[in-house]
Motif scaffolding. Structure first.
Motif, PDB file in Angstrom:
ATOM      1  N   ASP A  97      19.103 -10.729 -17.592  1.00  0.00           N
ATOM      2  CA  ASP A  97      18.670  -9.569 -18.357  1.00  0.00           C
ATOM      3  C   ASP A  97      18.297  -8.454 -17.385  1.00  0.00           C
ATOM      4  OD1 ASP A  97      17.646  -7.742 -20.109  1.00  0.00           O
ATOM      5  OD2 ASP A  97      15.966  -8.971 -20.784  1.00  0.00           O
ATOM      6  N   THR A  98      18.806  -7.249 -17.633  1.00  0.00           N
ATOM      7  CA  THR A  98      18.544  -6.144 -16.711  1.00  0.00           C
ATOM      8  C   THR A  98      17.128  -5.586 -16.840  1.00  0.00           C
ATOM      9  OG1 THR A  98      19.416  -4.533 -18.292  1.00  0.00           O
ATOM     10  CG2 THR A  98      20.976  -5.480 -16.709  1.00  0.00           C
ATOM     11  N   GLY A  99      16.381  -6.003 -17.853  1.00  0.00           N
ATOM     12  CA  GLY A  99      15.033  -5.490 -18.054  1.00  0.00           C
ATOM     13  C   GLY A  99      14.076  -5.920 -16.956  1.00  0.00           C
ATOM     14  N   VAL A 100      12.990  -5.167 -16.813  1.00  0.00           N
ATOM     15  CA  VAL A 100      11.986  -5.411 -15.772  1.00  0.00           C
ATOM     16  C   VAL A 100      10.725  -5.981 -16.402  1.00  0.00           C
ATOM     17  CG1 VAL A 100      10.524  -4.325 -14.025  1.00  0.00           C
ATOM     18  CG2 VAL A 100      12.899  -3.588 -14.313  1.00  0.00           C
ATOM     19  N   GLN A 101      10.206  -7.034 -15.814  1.00  0.00           N
ATOM     20  CA  GLN A 101       8.993  -7.688 -16.309  1.00  0.00           C
ATOM     21  C   GLN A 101       7.906  -7.603 -15.242  1.00  0.00           C
ATOM     22  OE1 GLN A 101       8.409 -12.220 -16.852  1.00  0.00           O
ATOM     23  NE2 GLN A 101       8.938 -11.473 -18.889  1.00  0.00           N
ATOM     24  N   ILE A 102       6.763  -7.034 -15.616  1.00  0.00           N
ATOM     25  CA  ILE A 102       5.606  -6.998 -14.713  1.00  0.00           C
ATOM     26  C   ILE A 102       4.818  -8.279 -14.922  1.00  0.00           C
ATOM     27  CG2 ILE A 102       3.606  -5.689 -13.950  1.00  0.00           C
ATOM     28  CD1 ILE A 102       6.201  -4.172 -13.669  1.00  0.00           C
ATOM     29  N   THR A 103       4.627  -9.064 -13.866  1.00  0.00           N
ATOM     30  CA  THR A 103       3.957 -10.358 -14.006  1.00  0.00           C
ATOM     31  C   THR A 103       2.467 -10.303 -13.689  1.00  0.00           C
ATOM     32  OG1 THR A 103       4.527 -10.966 -11.735  1.00  0.00           O
ATOM     33  CG2 THR A 103       6.087 -11.575 -13.466  1.00  0.00           C
ATOM     34  N   ARG A 160       0.839  -1.201   0.000  1.00  0.00           N
ATOM     35  CA  ARG A 160       0.000   0.000   0.000  1.00  0.00           C
ATOM     36  C   ARG A 160       0.873   1.248   0.000  1.00  0.00           C
ATOM     37  NH1 ARG A 160      -2.254   2.751   4.591  1.00  0.00           N
ATOM     38  NH2 ARG A 160      -3.961   4.134   3.991  1.00  0.00           N
ATOM     39  N   TRP A 161       0.618   2.103  -0.992  1.00  0.00           N
ATOM     40  CA  TRP A 161       1.283   3.398  -1.063  1.00  0.00           C
ATOM     41  C   TRP A 161       0.291   4.472  -0.632  1.00  0.00           C
ATOM     42  CZ3 TRP A 161       2.904  -0.646  -3.900  1.00  0.00           C
ATOM     43  CH2 TRP A 161       4.276  -0.807  -4.085  1.00  0.00           C
ATOM     44  N   ALA A 162       0.488   5.013   0.584  1.00  0.00           N
ATOM     45  CA  ALA A 162      -0.402   6.040   1.111  1.00  0.00           C
ATOM     46  C   ALA A 162       0.076   7.432   0.736  1.00  0.00           C
ATOM     47  CB  ALA A 162      -0.508   5.913   2.628  1.00  0.00           C
ATOM     48  N   SER A 163       1.099   7.501  -0.102  1.00  0.00           N
ATOM     49  CA  SER A 163       1.609   8.764  -0.598  1.00  0.00           C
ATOM     50  C   SER A 163       2.268   8.503  -1.949  1.00  0.00           C
ATOM     51  CB  SER A 163       2.612   9.369   0.395  1.00  0.00           C
ATOM     52  OG  SER A 163       2.995  10.669  -0.019  1.00  0.00           O
ATOM     53  N   THR A 164       2.789   9.526  -2.565  1.00  0.00           N
ATOM     54  CA  THR A 164       3.413   9.360  -3.874  1.00  0.00           C
ATOM     55  C   THR A 164       4.642   8.462  -3.764  1.00  0.00           C
ATOM     56  OG1 THR A 164       4.706  11.359  -3.518  1.00  0.00           O
ATOM     57  CG2 THR A 164       2.613  11.596  -4.699  1.00  0.00           C
ATOM     58  N   GLY A 165       4.975   7.820  -4.868  1.00  0.00           N
ATOM     59  CA  GLY A 165       6.115   6.909  -4.851  1.00  0.00           C
ATOM     60  C   GLY A 165       6.744   6.770  -6.216  1.00  0.00           C
ATOM     61  N   SER A 166       7.974   6.316  -6.212  1.00  0.00           N
ATOM     62  CA  SER A 166       8.712   6.067  -7.441  1.00  0.00           C
ATOM     63  C   SER A 166       9.544   4.815  -7.239  1.00  0.00           C
ATOM     64  CB  SER A 166       9.604   7.266  -7.788  1.00  0.00           C
ATOM     65  OG  SER A 166      10.352   7.014  -8.964  1.00  0.00           O
ATOM     66  N   MET A 167       9.470   3.893  -8.182  1.00  0.00           N
ATOM     67  CA  MET A 167      10.238   2.653  -8.101  1.00  0.00           C
ATOM     68  C   MET A 167      11.154   2.559  -9.311  1.00  0.00           C
ATOM     69  SD  MET A 167       7.398  -0.132  -6.794  1.00  0.00           S
ATOM     70  CE  MET A 167       8.659  -1.386  -6.533  1.00  0.00           C
ATOM     71  N   HIS A 168      12.454   2.428  -9.046  1.00  0.00           N
ATOM     72  CA  HIS A 168      13.446   2.217 -10.094  1.00  0.00           C
ATOM     73  C   HIS A 168      13.970   0.795  -9.910  1.00  0.00           C
ATOM     74  CE1 HIS A 168      13.488   6.536 -11.020  1.00  0.00           C
ATOM     75  NE2 HIS A 168      13.356   6.691  -9.704  1.00  0.00           N
ATOM     76  N   VAL A 169      13.753  -0.041 -10.909  1.00  0.00           N
ATOM     77  CA  VAL A 169      13.992  -1.469 -10.748  1.00  0.00           C
ATOM     78  C   VAL A 169      14.895  -1.971 -11.862  1.00  0.00           C
ATOM     79  CG1 VAL A 169      12.882  -3.703 -10.392  1.00  0.00           C
ATOM     80  CG2 VAL A 169      11.669  -1.624  -9.756  1.00  0.00           C
ATOM     81  N   ARG A 170      15.715  -2.966 -11.530  1.00  0.00           N
ATOM     82  CA  ARG A 170      16.529  -3.671 -12.507  1.00  0.00           C
ATOM     83  C   ARG A 170      16.365  -5.172 -12.320  1.00  0.00           C
ATOM     84  NH1 ARG A 170      20.811  -1.377 -15.006  1.00  0.00           N
ATOM     85  NH2 ARG A 170      22.324  -3.006 -14.483  1.00  0.00           N
ATOM     86  N   TYR A 171      16.395  -5.905 -13.402  1.00  0.00           N
ATOM     87  CA  TYR A 171      16.385  -7.368 -13.443  1.00  0.00           C
ATOM     88  C   TYR A 171      15.045  -8.010 -13.078  1.00  0.00           C
ATOM     89  CZ  TYR A 171      21.508  -6.770 -13.213  1.00  0.00           C
ATOM     90  OH  TYR A 171      22.793  -6.396 -13.439  1.00  0.00           O
TER      91      TYR A 171
END
Length: 554
Positions: free
Chosen positions: A279-285, A227-238
């Motif tokens: 692979d450094t790319g990000v996959q949303i499952t 749960r994000w009760a405020s703004t957020g930013s996610m930087h992801v690798r792999y």
């Protein structure tokens, strides 16, 4: 030190100092063997004897004990390894311990299990550059002050489930196995990471109470019910990221980081050797059950993402290069025929459905999804994705999702048969108004058939010449001109397939495309042929123009 007021005694043999009627348990600190008091309450003589018995690698059991900064440093000093100048602990048990003011574990080597479950850190806690060789347990711990885990390393599973952080710095942490933050609360943490996790970075049920930036390089990232009760930013690798049932109350941006992370307040790159070769790319499952009204995805792979059941999918923002699964390439044998799938982007659930419903090879199933989701549910999913791109003025890319929507409607056997037949014709003639090549091919076929029919039956053997007949009555002459009926051609077919007849038939066919009369005298069969072509061919031309317009529209 004040003892806990809990009326339930602990599971270990405890100090019990200051026990009375109101507080029958008293001090909950674990007794220091062979003494009758905990580390915080034994005499100075006994404390000195205990510290003298410790050596690098000794086990510690101070469950329920209140440790002041000075007392903790005396213990760690007794465990300092002369060769490394770092305190080295064996099994460390600090369950329900209270660390007053400051807990300084900087540069400590935990060579066995480290237990800090339900521990209370009332001030700053320092685990910078600490190494946890065994499992680390921080479940339900409370960190009141700022917690520093910069460059800490966890060689086995690290569990932070149910912990509460007021402020935390996780820069440069490395987890060689799973890292579990299940149910963890981050009250005012502005930055989490960069983290490196070779296993699963599990944020299931985690709560982020303030604006936060998460930086993580992990094999898997689980954010189910987070749960994000405020703004957020996610930087992801792999990572393969699962957002099932996550709650996003304010804008959240998830992006694939192209370059390695750097350590907090430093330009040094984080060591990602634990993930080398991936692979450094990000996959949303999965986005199933998540309200995506405030979600933005940038440069991520959605080819295996479960999208059905997503709330407000039409408000999801896709930026950069967000990939979807492609339809199978080339020719595939299906039953008695060869099929070729139209190149387009498709969602994972369609791939799964076609795989389990006898489609030709190349469609990939989703591992663990189970029973396929039918076209009646996939059509609305495609429709919402299409609207999402159209609202962001990306109509050319939205075309693939419109194609998928129409495909699911065509295969939905709950719909009326007449509607499905109409959709099948629409698909066959122009790919639902999206495939110009298909419409142009049918237009050329139609014109070819028109020309051939006119050459064989539509054009008369020869152009009839007008005849004039008159009647003389006194000095008045009345002339009537009759146009003879065209004569149907006969004779061998080769005599009808001449260059002259081809040119005349072609003129009729071309004029029919733009609703113009050819001005040619035709036989009865030719007149009907011209009428049919003037109805069908402009429609095909319009479908081709519509498809081209859809691909170049801004």
């Amino acid at each position: 030190m004040a003892a806990s007021s809990s009326p339930i005694p602990p599971a270990w043999d405890h100090c019990a100092l200051d026990a009375d009627a109101e507080n029958p348990v008293g001090c909950r600190g674990c007794k220091v063997d062979p003494h009758e008091r905990c580390l915080a309450h034994i005499s100075e003589t006994d404390l000195a004897a205990y510290l003298g018995s410790l050596s690098p690698g000794s086990n510690l059991d101070h469950r329920g004990t209140t440790l002041t900064p000075a007392l903790l440093q005396r213990v760690l000093a007794a465990l300092r390894d002369p060769s490394s100048e770092r305190p080295r602990l064996g099994k460390a048990e600090f369950v329900e311990a209270t660390f007053a003011v400051t807990a300084d574990f900087r540069g400590v080597d935990f060579t066995d299990e480290a237990w800090f479950t339900h521990a209370k850190f009332t001030g700053t806690s320092e685990f910078t550059e600490s190494v946890f060789t065994g499992d680390a347990w921080f479940g339900s711990a409370t960190f009141t002050g700022t917690s520093w885990f910069t460059n800490a390393r966890f060689n086995r599973i690290a569990r932070f489930g149910g912990a509460t952080f007021s402020s935390v710095v996780f820069g440069g942490m490395t987890f060689c196995s799973d890292a579990r933050f299940i149910g963890t609360t981050f009250e005012v943490a502005s930055r989490i990471g960069p983290l490196v996790c070779r296993g699963n970075l599990n944020l299931t049920g985690a709560v982020f109470g303030a604006p936060v930036t998460i930086e993580a390089a992990a094999a898997n990232l689980t954010c189910q019910r987070a749960r994000w009760a405020s703004t957020g930013s996610m930087h992801v690798r792999y990572a393969a990221v699962d957002f099932s049932d996550a709650v996003v109350e304010y804008p959240l941006r998830v992006t694939s980081r192209q370059s390695p992370f750097t350590i907090f307040n430093s330009y040094a790159a984080v060591d990602e050797s634990e993930l080398e070769g991936r692979d450094t790319g990000v996959q949303i499952t999965s986005l199933r059950g998540m309200d995506t009204a405030h979600l933005t995805l940038s440069n991520v792979d959605l080819s295996k993402c479960q999208l059905t059941g997503t709330i407000h999918l039409d408000q999801l923002r896709l930026e950069g290069r967000c990939g979807f699964a492609d339809t199978p390439r080339g020719l595939h044998r299906q039953a008695w025929r060869l099929v070729r799938w139209t190149p387009r982007r498709s969602i994972a659930e369609e791939q799964h459905w076609r795989h389990f419903h006898g489609a030709a090879g190349g469609w990939a199933p989703i591992r663990g999804l189970g029973e396929p989701i039918g076209p009646e549910s996939l059509a609305p999913t495609y429709r919402q994705l299409r609207k999402s791109l159209e609202d962001s003025k990306n109509e050319p890319d939205a075309a693939d999702f419109y194609y998928g929507e129409m495909e699911m409607r065509r295969h939905d056997h709950e719909r009326p048969r007449a509607e499905r037949v109409l959709l099948a014709l629409y698909w066959a003639l122009s790919g639902y108004g999206l495939r110009a090549s298909r419409a142009i091919a049918w237009l050329l076929v139609s014109m070819t058939v028109t020309v051939l029919a006119l050459m064989l039956w539509g054009l008369p053997t020869a152009l009839p010449e007008p005849k004039s007949t008159g009647e003389l009555t006194g000095q008045h002459i009345a002339l009537i001109t009759h146009t003879p009926e065209p004569v149907n051609p006969d004779g061998p077919v080769p005599k009808r397939l001449t260059t002259d007849r081809f040119e005349r038939a072609l003129r009729v066919g071309i004029n029919s495309v733009v609703f113009r009369t050819s001005g040619q005298q035709l036989t009865t069969a030719g007149s009907y042929t011209e009428m049919c072509s003037r109805l069908a061919e402009p429609v095909l031309l319009g479908l081709a123009a519509l498809a081209i317009r859809g691909r170049v529209k801004r």
